[in-house]
Enzyme design. Sequence first.
Site, PDB file in Angstrom:
ATOM      1  N   GLY A  52       0.695  -0.906   0.113  1.00  0.00           N
ATOM      2  CA  GLY A  52      -0.137  -0.030  -0.260  1.00  0.00           C
ATOM      3  C   GLY A  52       0.557   1.413  -0.034  1.00  0.00           C
ATOM      4  O   GLY A  52       2.082   1.462  -0.372  1.00  0.00           O
ATOM      5  N   CYS A  53      -0.113   2.481   0.188  1.00  0.00           N
ATOM      6  CA  CYS A  53       0.441   3.915   0.398  1.00  0.00           C
ATOM      7  C   CYS A  53       2.213   3.577   1.174  1.00  0.00           C
ATOM      8  O   CYS A  53       2.564   2.791   2.284  1.00  0.00           O
ATOM      9  CB  CYS A  53       0.437   4.508   0.633  1.00  0.00           C
ATOM     10  SG  CYS A  53       0.687   6.307   1.170  1.00  0.00           S
ATOM     11  N   PHE A  54       3.274   3.962   0.854  1.00  0.00           N
ATOM     12  CA  PHE A  54       4.670   3.962   1.529  1.00  0.00           C
ATOM     13  C   PHE A  54       5.044   4.881   2.626  1.00  0.00           C
ATOM     14  O   PHE A  54       5.389   4.533   3.718  1.00  0.00           O
ATOM     15  CB  PHE A  54       5.981   3.680   0.236  1.00  0.00           C
ATOM     16  CG  PHE A  54       5.667   5.378  -0.625  1.00  0.00           C
ATOM     17  CD1 PHE A  54       5.071   6.197  -0.527  1.00  0.00           C
ATOM     18  CD2 PHE A  54       6.476   4.758  -1.678  1.00  0.00           C
ATOM     19  CE1 PHE A  54       5.360   6.865  -1.479  1.00  0.00           C
ATOM     20  CE2 PHE A  54       6.370   5.600  -2.534  1.00  0.00           C
ATOM     21  CZ  PHE A  54       6.063   7.267  -2.874  1.00  0.00           C
ATOM     22  N   TRP A  55       4.174   6.025   2.737  1.00  0.00           N
ATOM     23  CA  TRP A  55       4.136   6.390   4.111  1.00  0.00           C
ATOM     24  C   TRP A  55       3.750   5.775   4.988  1.00  0.00           C
ATOM     25  O   TRP A  55       4.650   6.268   6.286  1.00  0.00           O
ATOM     26  CB  TRP A  55       2.982   7.460   3.750  1.00  0.00           C
ATOM     27  CG  TRP A  55       3.023   8.681   2.743  1.00  0.00           C
ATOM     28  CD1 TRP A  55       4.568   8.984   1.757  1.00  0.00           C
ATOM     29  CD2 TRP A  55       1.956   8.895   2.056  1.00  0.00           C
ATOM     30  NE1 TRP A  55       3.404   9.680   0.683  1.00  0.00           N
ATOM     31  CE2 TRP A  55       3.011   9.795   0.819  1.00  0.00           C
ATOM     32  CE3 TRP A  55       0.488   9.685   2.568  1.00  0.00           C
ATOM     33  CZ2 TRP A  55       2.145  10.927   0.453  1.00  0.00           C
ATOM     34  CZ3 TRP A  55       0.298  10.626   2.160  1.00  0.00           C
ATOM     35  CH2 TRP A  55       0.489  11.933   0.408  1.00  0.00           C
ATOM     36  N   GLU A  96       3.709   1.353  -4.547  1.00  0.00           N
ATOM     37  CA  GLU A  96       5.167   1.968  -4.046  1.00  0.00           C
ATOM     38  C   GLU A  96       5.897   0.347  -3.402  1.00  0.00           C
ATOM     39  O   GLU A  96       5.353  -0.007  -2.221  1.00  0.00           O
ATOM     40  CB  GLU A  96       4.272   2.699  -2.934  1.00  0.00           C
ATOM     41  CG  GLU A  96       3.436   3.436  -3.313  1.00  0.00           C
ATOM     42  CD  GLU A  96       3.001   4.265  -3.783  1.00  0.00           C
ATOM     43  OE1 GLU A  96       3.232   4.858  -2.220  1.00  0.00           O
ATOM     44  OE2 GLU A  96       2.126   5.435  -4.281  1.00  0.00           O
TER      45      GLU A  96
END
Length: 224
Positions: A52-55, A96
């Site tokens: 998912g989102c790498f943040w 990502e």
Amino acid sequence: MMQIPKVVFVLLLMFLLACSSGPAAQQLESKNGFAVIGAPKPGEQLATFAGGCFWALQEGMIELKGVHKVISGYSGGTTANPDYAKVMSKTAGHAEAVQVYYDPKIISFEQLCEAFFHAHDPTQVDGQGPDLGTEYRSIAFFRSPEEYRTIRRVIDRLEATIYRNIPVVTELIPFKIIYPAEMEHQDYYKRNLWDSYIRKISRPKVLKLRREMPEFIKTEYLKT
């Protein structure tokens, strides 16, 4: 002199406190606006995951004991040196991802894999929550046959205990290369604590990992 409404003042104060407290962001090297993905130091090993989102994934991994550095990037596709816009266009094939630099004497590859699976939903195909598309798919990269067997063992254990009859759809892919993401995406979580996406989507993932593996979380993060 114009007076600031009390509610605005309180929110501003909370924002400033959030930005000034807690562990500091990593000091990553940069080149032409992108992070620099260097070789591991003596005694370090590498692991690469996409979830998912790498943040959120970058933040979750850096909070683990034995993890020295985590860099957000793009991997799993075919396009060389992609940027964020190219990956989001769904034409690069990349997801990502994050590259983890860790000390295997403190945390093993198997424990990192367990953290990775706790940090996202490995049963969702091509997406994580509201983030949909192949760029958000779940991938565990392996660098050796032993790492492949380790990932497979962790998946089998999770399917037998936590997910039961729900299959884990994480792709197992031999690692080839990870391209670094732009500096604006590095430690985005820490630098944007009051961003609505971070509060509503990213933070629950980070908190879940802390709850599932508290003994592996660095002390300074258990206080935030």
